[in-house]
Design a protein around this motif. Structure first.
Motif, mmCIF file in Angstrom:
data_model
loop_
_atom_site.group_PDB
_atom_site.id
_atom_site.type_symbol
_atom_site.label_atom_id
_atom_site.label_comp_id
_atom_site.label_asym_id
_atom_site.label_seq_id
_atom_site.Cartn_x
_atom_site.Cartn_y
_atom_site.Cartn_z
ATOM 1 N N THR A 16 27.534 41.549 39.000
ATOM 2 C CA THR A 16 28.731 42.335 39.316
ATOM 3 C C THR A 16 29.741 41.530 40.132
ATOM 4 O OG1 THR A 16 27.583 43.249 41.275
ATOM 5 C CG2 THR A 16 27.481 44.517 39.210
ATOM 6 N N GLU A 17 29.372 41.208 41.366
ATOM 7 C CA GLU A 17 30.324 40.568 42.271
ATOM 8 C C GLU A 17 30.734 39.179 41.783
ATOM 9 O OE1 GLU A 17 30.886 39.848 47.105
ATOM 10 O OE2 GLU A 17 28.954 40.487 46.275
ATOM 11 N N ALA A 18 29.744 38.393 41.344
ATOM 12 C CA ALA A 18 30.065 37.033 40.883
ATOM 13 C C ALA A 18 30.992 37.073 39.673
ATOM 14 C CB ALA A 18 28.782 36.279 40.546
ATOM 15 N N ARG A 19 30.738 37.984 38.759
ATOM 16 C CA ARG A 19 31.603 38.092 37.580
ATOM 17 C C ARG A 19 33.020 38.492 37.962
ATOM 18 N NH1 ARG A 19 27.919 41.004 32.841
ATOM 19 N NH2 ARG A 19 26.297 39.400 32.760
ATOM 20 N N HIS A 20 33.139 39.387 38.947
ATOM 21 C CA HIS A 20 34.471 39.797 39.390
ATOM 22 C C HIS A 20 35.215 38.622 40.021
ATOM 23 C CE1 HIS A 20 37.721 42.130 41.094
ATOM 24 N NE2 HIS A 20 37.403 41.707 42.306
ATOM 25 N N ILE A 21 34.523 37.875 40.877
ATOM 26 C CA ILE A 21 35.152 36.716 41.517
ATOM 27 C C ILE A 21 35.571 35.692 40.468
ATOM 28 C CG2 ILE A 21 34.710 34.745 43.043
ATOM 29 C CD1 ILE A 21 32.837 36.643 44.642
ATOM 30 N N LEU A 22 34.684 35.451 39.504
ATOM 31 C CA LEU A 22 34.995 34.484 38.464
ATOM 32 C C LEU A 22 36.136 34.944 37.568
ATOM 33 C CD1 LEU A 22 31.417 33.279 37.448
ATOM 34 C CD2 LEU A 22 33.163 31.987 38.680
ATOM 35 N N SER A 23 36.267 36.247 37.389
ATOM 36 C CA SER A 23 37.391 36.747 36.594
ATOM 37 C C SER A 23 38.718 36.455 37.290
ATOM 38 C CB SER A 23 37.239 38.248 36.337
ATOM 39 O OG SER A 23 37.358 38.995 37.538
ATOM 40 N N LEU A 24 38.720 36.529 38.626
ATOM 41 C CA LEU A 24 39.925 36.186 39.379
ATOM 42 C C LEU A 24 40.208 34.683 39.298
ATOM 43 C CD1 LEU A 24 39.393 38.389 42.591
ATOM 44 C CD2 LEU A 24 40.804 38.893 40.584
ATOM 45 N N VAL A 25 39.149 33.888 39.356
ATOM 46 C CA VAL A 25 39.314 32.437 39.222
ATOM 47 C C VAL A 25 39.826 32.093 37.829
ATOM 48 C CG1 VAL A 25 38.080 30.239 39.176
ATOM 49 C CG2 VAL A 25 37.558 31.924 40.956
ATOM 50 N N GLN A 26 39.272 32.745 36.825
ATOM 51 C CA GLN A 26 39.729 32.498 35.460
ATOM 52 C C GLN A 26 41.207 32.853 35.300
ATOM 53 O OE1 GLN A 26 38.244 35.171 32.498
ATOM 54 N NE2 GLN A 26 38.523 33.726 30.801
ATOM 55 N N LYS A 27 41.611 33.956 35.904
ATOM 56 C CA LYS A 27 43.027 34.355 35.830
ATOM 57 C C LYS A 27 43.906 33.316 36.517
ATOM 58 C CE LYS A 27 46.163 38.188 36.894
ATOM 59 N NZ LYS A 27 46.285 39.549 37.491
ATOM 60 N N LEU A 28 43.447 32.805 37.659
ATOM 61 C CA LEU A 28 44.191 31.762 38.362
ATOM 62 C C LEU A 28 44.356 30.532 37.476
ATOM 63 C CD1 LEU A 28 45.365 30.530 41.055
ATOM 64 C CD2 LEU A 28 43.021 29.758 41.517
ATOM 65 N N PHE A 29 43.267 30.141 36.822
ATOM 66 C CA PHE A 29 43.309 28.967 35.950
ATOM 67 C C PHE A 29 44.239 29.184 34.759
ATOM 68 C CE2 PHE A 29 38.808 27.278 37.165
ATOM 69 C CZ PHE A 29 39.266 27.058 38.454
ATOM 70 N N SER A 30 44.254 30.415 34.254
ATOM 71 C CA SER A 30 45.035 30.703 33.042
ATOM 72 C C SER A 30 46.520 30.864 33.316
ATOM 73 C CB SER A 30 44.501 31.981 32.376
ATOM 74 O OG SER A 30 43.141 31.854 32.048
ATOM 75 N N THR A 31 46.877 31.085 34.555
ATOM 76 C CA THR A 31 48.276 31.345 34.895
ATOM 77 C C THR A 31 48.856 30.208 35.737
ATOM 78 O OG1 THR A 31 47.513 32.698 36.778
ATOM 79 C CG2 THR A 31 48.033 33.840 34.703
ATOM 80 N N LYS A 32 48.602 30.244 37.015
ATOM 81 C CA LYS A 32 49.210 29.291 37.935
ATOM 82 C C LYS A 32 48.812 27.845 37.636
ATOM 83 C CE LYS A 32 49.678 28.263 42.881
ATOM 84 N NZ LYS A 32 49.252 28.644 44.256
ATOM 85 N N LEU A 33 47.563 27.644 37.218
ATOM 86 C CA LEU A 33 47.057 26.283 37.022
ATOM 87 C C LEU A 33 46.999 25.879 35.557
ATOM 88 C CD1 LEU A 33 44.113 26.272 39.611
ATOM 89 C CD2 LEU A 33 46.560 25.897 39.984
ATOM 90 N N SER A 34 47.658 26.609 34.699
ATOM 91 C CA SER A 34 47.561 26.339 33.264
ATOM 92 C C SER A 34 48.167 25.003 32.857
ATOM 93 C CB SER A 34 48.234 27.463 32.468
ATOM 94 O OG SER A 34 49.614 27.546 32.801
ATOM 95 N N SER A 35 48.956 24.411 33.736
ATOM 96 C CA SER A 35 49.570 23.128 33.390
ATOM 97 C C SER A 35 48.548 21.995 33.342
ATOM 98 C CB SER A 35 50.677 22.779 34.396
ATOM 99 O OG SER A 35 50.135 22.679 35.704
ATOM 100 N N TYR A 36 47.436 22.144 34.066
ATOM 101 C CA TYR A 36 46.434 21.080 34.013
ATOM 102 C C TYR A 36 45.005 21.596 33.814
ATOM 103 C CZ TYR A 36 45.985 22.136 39.059
ATOM 104 O OH TYR A 36 45.824 22.750 40.263
ATOM 105 N N ILE A 37 44.814 22.904 33.731
ATOM 106 C CA ILE A 37 43.502 23.468 33.411
ATOM 107 C C ILE A 37 43.619 24.183 32.073
ATOM 108 C CG2 ILE A 37 41.714 25.133 34.060
ATOM 109 C CD1 ILE A 37 41.798 22.685 35.836
ATOM 110 N N GLU A 38 42.760 23.838 31.138
ATOM 111 C CA GLU A 38 42.829 24.479 29.834
ATOM 112 C C GLU A 38 41.473 25.062 29.441
ATOM 113 O OE1 GLU A 38 43.914 21.784 26.783
ATOM 114 O OE2 GLU A 38 42.143 20.506 26.989
ATOM 115 N N ARG A 39 41.541 26.016 28.562
ATOM 116 C CA ARG A 39 40.387 26.697 27.999
ATOM 117 C C ARG A 39 39.462 27.306 29.046
ATOM 118 N NH1 ARG A 39 40.151 22.019 24.385
ATOM 119 N NH2 ARG A 39 38.330 21.236 25.494
ATOM 120 N N PRO A 40 39.982 27.965 30.101
ATOM 121 C CA PRO A 40 39.066 28.629 31.037
ATOM 122 C C PRO A 40 38.387 29.810 30.352
ATOM 123 C CG PRO A 40 41.328 29.225 31.546
ATOM 124 C CD PRO A 40 41.399 28.184 30.465
ATOM 125 N N GLN A 41 37.078 29.813 30.366
ATOM 126 C CA GLN A 41 36.316 30.835 29.660
ATOM 127 C C GLN A 41 35.206 31.366 30.560
ATOM 128 O OE1 GLN A 41 34.374 29.369 26.155
ATOM 129 N NE2 GLN A 41 33.704 31.381 25.455
#
Length: 502
Positions: free
Chosen positions: A251-276
């Motif tokens: 539960t908690e780890a998945r929620h935290i990772l979903s926020l990290v994935q969103k960060l990677f997909s938006t703000k950091l998308s210029s140098y992070i790709e394919r966050p899954q």
């Protein structure tokens, strides 16, 4: 609870007064134990910053650790060099095209000390007595002409910044063709300093960004990048520690990772790709850093990975035949498509444990059980900021077994083809022997049982289909028979192609 929480009778971090005393003692030791090595200004400045980070971590307040900031570096004439506003990990580097970078679901996980232990994992603080400069001192101990501490009898320590390592671990001598092939493959494919530099730069930048969401978090570089078994193609493993208490992985780890994935997909998308987001037993975010061209797996609070990183690192360096043998077995497994837990075969971690177990069970062992011989150094409740110190205190293991690398490789395949009882036994490097399978549900109806040395789970649980197990056993048997008769590594692992794919 989190290791060494209040429930275990000790605070998770040392008291402030004790910390101050430790720092004072370390300052005194440092002045007498520093080499007369002159280092680039970049390294001196990096050391000062990292020392401040460690002081904050040793103080027990993760929130006080400063975000990674750029330090002005002097030019050759001593004047400050201009620093751009670009992120430090990616400034001034051309990004390769995506077409030139093959994407693998899982990269191999191996590591080498000889070429890259000079690089540091900033998230794992290191002994202060191994520092080479101090913040605020009038004259840096870098320039004191004192002799370097005698570390030749211990596992080489990690460096906190890009310092040259004073220890050159000698490789075994190869007197036959097969042993020479093993050694040459190891030297060609072992992880290099530049490989680890790229991972560390990415970790540094990501930690700064993640701390905008979780201010008290720390991002640890773990696994093959630091444990002594890395190759040129090794991916990077990251552990995000967000709090002292354990995290519910479902539960908690998945929620935290979903926020990290969103960060990677938006703000950091210029140098992070394919966050899954991968919803496994231990969920992870898989992603690729466009600049370093490295694949990463990021988990949350899976702190056992921090502990086993340094246990494996110790095994890697107490005997000089361990790393070459592990690398060849991992390359062999990858070539035969047996090294992908996501596809029901063996993880790289499991393969390492299999090699270590084999070396422990020889009539004249090449490796001991470190957890039995040094229980205080590998205490599973040890505070995380102390875990890194264990490899620095353990001397080499002097085995009476003089077998060559070639003989050991043939013996590895023979052991698992003809001697190990897959149906009734479990591999345990903690016990340094094969032990009966437990009756727990995790071990019932499993084809391969390999004990994780700290949390004692089954690292080979991914092998859950009989036909995959049969393929693994079949390849082991065939490789033993061919290698026994031909004594040519090319017969089971095409060397030229392997080196080209490194």
């Amino acid at each position: 609870m989190f290791p060494n929480s209040s429930n275990s009778g000790r605070t998770p971090f040392p008291p402030k007064q004790k910390q101050q005393q430790q720092q004072s003692d370390c300052f005194n030791k440092l002045l007498l134990n520093t080499p007369p090595t002159l280092l680039p200004h970049q390294q001196v400045a990096d050391t000062r910053f990292n020392f401040q980070n460690e002081a904050a971590l040793l103080g027990g307040n993760l929130a006080t650790i400063p975000a990674v900031t750029q330090q002005p570096m002097p030019n050759g004439n001593g004047s400050p060099a201009h620093m751009s506003d670009a992120p430090i990990a990616f400034r001034g580097r051309k990004r390769p095209s995506d077409q030139s970078i093959p994407h693998d679901v899982k990269r191999q996980r191996l590591h080498s000390h000889r070429s890259e232990t000079t690089v540091v994992n900033q998230a794992v603080p290191l002994p202060v007595e191994h520092r080479y400069s101090l913040p605020g001192s009038n004259q840096s101990p870098l320039f004191h002409a004192h002799s370097i501490p005698d570390l030749t009898g211990c596992v080489p320590p990690l460096r906190y910044t890009l310092f040259p390592d004073p220890i050159e671990t000698p490789l075994p001598v190869a007197k036959d063709k097969l042993s020479q092939q093993v050694l040459e493959l190891f030297q060609a494919c072992q992880q290099q300093t530049c490989d680890l530099n790229r991972k560390e730069l990415c970790r540094t930048e990501l930690q700064r960004e993640i701390q905008q969401i979780f201010p008290q978090s720390r991002l640890f570089l773990v696994g093959s990048s630091l444990n002594g078994f890395g190759t040129r193609s090794s991916d990077g493993d990251l552990c995000l520690v967000v709090k002292e208490e354990p995290v519910n992985q479902k539960t908690e780890a998945r929620h935290i990772l979903s926020l990290v994935q969103k960060l990677f997909s938006t703000k950091l998308s210029s140098y992070i790709e394919r966050p899954q987001l991968i919803r496994a037993k231990v969920p992870i975010v898989k992603f690729r850093d466009k600049v370093s061209c490295v694949e990463f797996d990021l988990n949350v609070n899976n702190v056992v990975g921090i502990r086993n990183t340094f246990l494996l690192r110790t095994y890697a360096y107490i005997e000089n035949r361990v790393r070459p043998l592990v690398l060849v077995v991992k390359k062999w497994a990858s070539f035969h498509e047996l090294n992908d837990a996501s596809r029901g075969t063996l993880s790289s971690y499991t393969l390492v444990l299999m090699v270590l177990h084999y070396l422990q069970t020889l009539p004249e062992p090449i490796l001991p059980s470190l957890q039995k011989n040094y229980p205080e150094s590998f205490d599973p409740t040890m505070q995380l900021h102390l875990v890194h110190q264990a490899p620095c205190t353990i001397p080499p293991y002097l085995s009476k077994n003089g077998s060559s690398l070639g003989d050991l490789l043939i013996g590895f395949f023979k052991y698992y083809a003809t001697e190990f009882d897959w149906s009734h036994q479990m591999i345990s490097i903690r016990e340094a022997k094969a032990i009966p399978r437990p009756d727990g549900i995790e071990w019932r109806n499993k084809f391969i049982c390999v004990e994780e040395p700290f949390d004692r789970t089954n690292t080979a649980r991914a092998v859950h289909e009989k036909h995959k197990f049969d393929i693994i056993r079949g390849e082991i048997l065939k490789s033993w028979q061919v290698l026994r008769d031909k004594k040519d590594l090319n017969c089971i692992l095409p060397l030229r192609m392997t080196v080209q794919k490194r």
